[in-house]
Write a protein that holds these residues in place. Structure first.
Motif, PDB file in Angstrom:
ATOM      1  N   PRO A   9       0.837  -1.204   0.000  1.00  0.00           N
ATOM      2  CA  PRO A   9       0.000   0.000   0.000  1.00  0.00           C
ATOM      3  C   PRO A   9       0.869   1.249   0.000  1.00  0.00           C
ATOM      4  CG  PRO A   9      -0.057  -1.075   2.147  1.00  0.00           C
ATOM      5  CD  PRO A   9       0.737  -1.954   1.239  1.00  0.00           C
ATOM      6  N   HIS A  10       0.318   2.330  -0.505  1.00  0.00           N
ATOM      7  CA  HIS A  10       1.025   3.601  -0.585  1.00  0.00           C
ATOM      8  C   HIS A  10       0.858   4.359   0.737  1.00  0.00           C
ATOM      9  CE1 HIS A  10       1.271   3.860  -5.200  1.00  0.00           C
ATOM     10  NE2 HIS A  10       0.965   2.629  -4.869  1.00  0.00           N
ATOM     11  N   PRO A  39      -5.334  18.884   2.081  1.00  0.00           N
ATOM     12  CA  PRO A  39      -3.961  18.867   1.569  1.00  0.00           C
ATOM     13  C   PRO A  39      -3.382  17.487   1.891  1.00  0.00           C
ATOM     14  CG  PRO A  39      -4.377  20.856   2.848  1.00  0.00           C
ATOM     15  CD  PRO A  39      -5.556  19.954   3.048  1.00  0.00           C
ATOM     16  N   ALA A  40      -2.888  16.799   0.889  1.00  0.00           N
ATOM     17  CA  ALA A  40      -2.465  15.411   1.083  1.00  0.00           C
ATOM     18  C   ALA A  40      -1.469  15.008   0.015  1.00  0.00           C
ATOM     19  CB  ALA A  40      -3.689  14.494   1.027  1.00  0.00           C
ATOM     20  N   GLY A  41      -0.728  13.963   0.307  1.00  0.00           N
ATOM     21  CA  GLY A  41       0.212  13.452  -0.679  1.00  0.00           C
ATOM     22  C   GLY A  41       1.014  12.291  -0.138  1.00  0.00           C
ATOM     23  N   HIS A  42       1.951  11.852  -0.923  1.00  0.00           N
ATOM     24  CA  HIS A  42       2.752  10.670  -0.607  1.00  0.00           C
ATOM     25  C   HIS A  42       3.962  10.990   0.262  1.00  0.00           C
ATOM     26  CE1 HIS A  42       0.423   9.090  -3.960  1.00  0.00           C
ATOM     27  NE2 HIS A  42       0.716   7.905  -3.492  1.00  0.00           N
ATOM     28  N   ARG A  55       5.125  19.465   4.548  1.00  0.00           N
ATOM     29  CA  ARG A  55       5.561  19.741   3.172  1.00  0.00           C
ATOM     30  C   ARG A  55       4.379  19.718   2.201  1.00  0.00           C
ATOM     31  NH1 ARG A  55       5.865  16.449  -0.688  1.00  0.00           N
ATOM     32  NH2 ARG A  55       6.069  14.588   0.615  1.00  0.00           N
ATOM     33  N   GLU A  56       3.558  18.675   2.282  1.00  0.00           N
ATOM     34  CA  GLU A  56       2.429  18.564   1.352  1.00  0.00           C
ATOM     35  C   GLU A  56       1.454  19.730   1.522  1.00  0.00           C
ATOM     36  OE1 GLU A  56       1.761  16.814  -1.222  1.00  0.00           O
ATOM     37  OE2 GLU A  56       3.184  15.170  -1.115  1.00  0.00           O
ATOM     38  N   GLY A  81      -7.841   1.767  -7.836  1.00  0.00           N
ATOM     39  CA  GLY A  81      -7.395   0.416  -7.519  1.00  0.00           C
ATOM     40  C   GLY A  81      -6.206   0.354  -6.579  1.00  0.00           C
ATOM     41  N   VAL A  82      -5.719   1.512  -6.145  1.00  0.00           N
ATOM     42  CA  VAL A  82      -4.566   1.567  -5.247  1.00  0.00           C
ATOM     43  C   VAL A  82      -5.058   1.623  -3.803  1.00  0.00           C
ATOM     44  CG1 VAL A  82      -2.548   2.928  -4.570  1.00  0.00           C
ATOM     45  CG2 VAL A  82      -3.128   2.694  -6.986  1.00  0.00           C
ATOM     46  N   CYS A  83      -4.367   0.910  -2.929  1.00  0.00           N
ATOM     47  CA  CYS A  83      -4.650   0.968  -1.500  1.00  0.00           C
ATOM     48  C   CYS A  83      -3.683   1.967  -0.858  1.00  0.00           C
ATOM     49  CB  CYS A  83      -4.475  -0.401  -0.861  1.00  0.00           C
ATOM     50  SG  CYS A  83      -4.752  -0.395   0.927  1.00  0.00           S
ATOM     51  N   TYR A  84      -4.245   2.876  -0.062  1.00  0.00           N
ATOM     52  CA  TYR A  84      -3.449   3.900   0.619  1.00  0.00           C
ATOM     53  C   TYR A  84      -3.551   3.726   2.130  1.00  0.00           C
ATOM     54  CZ  TYR A  84      -3.848   6.167  -3.940  1.00  0.00           C
ATOM     55  OH  TYR A  84      -3.808   6.440  -5.283  1.00  0.00           O
TER      56      TYR A  84
END
Length: 150
Positions: A9-10, A39-42, A55-56, A81-84
């Protein structure tokens, strides 16, 4: 027979930023549709979850923030289809950076009440957006000390 295919998962971060009863949201495109999101990100290599959240938020909104709490982790199965594994934080806005240029993928930012978010004609990226706002409003945030990096 052994396989190296592992479920990966990410790791992502998101922030709930509230000011005067309104929440800071970003308007962006997801799956070809305009949506609202925190506000969100990897998470990036060699970065802590706390650093990623700060940072995000800056990259997507031009707001410098101070993190004040942790709302936990939510498993989000995206429409793509991606799991976070979404780590959600609470932050306080400190200063808007006029000189910082917002990520090109962000259409706009909005300060909206919970009711305005729920009634918006722009869809939520995922139900988790209102879920973590509700957690925040129910004072469910816990100490940032629970988020550790070694």
């Amino acid at each position: 027979m052994m396989t190296d295919d592992r479920f990966t998962p990410h790791a992502t971060v998101a922030t709930v930023i509230e000011r005067h009863g309104k929440f800071l949201l970003v308007e962006e495109y997801s799956q070809g549709k305009r949506v609202l999101n925190q506000p969100a990100g990897h998470l990036e290599p060699n970065e802590t979850l706390l650093e990623a959240a700060v940072r995000e938020t800056l990259e997507e909104t031009c707001w410098q923030i101070a993190l004040t709490g942790y709302l936990g982790v939510t498993i989000v199965n995206g429409a793509n289809g991606v799991c976070y594994l979404r780590h959600s934080f609470v932050g306080t806005p400190i200063e808007y950076s006029e000189s910082f240029e917002r990520d090109a993928k962000i259409i706009d930012t909005h300060w909206l009440t919970r009711h305005e978010i729920q009634e918006s004609t722009i869809a939520l990226r995922h139900p988790v957006v209102l879920d973590i706002i509700d957690q925040y409003l129910e004072n469910k945030a816990v100490s940032l000390n629970l988020v550790r990096s070694l």
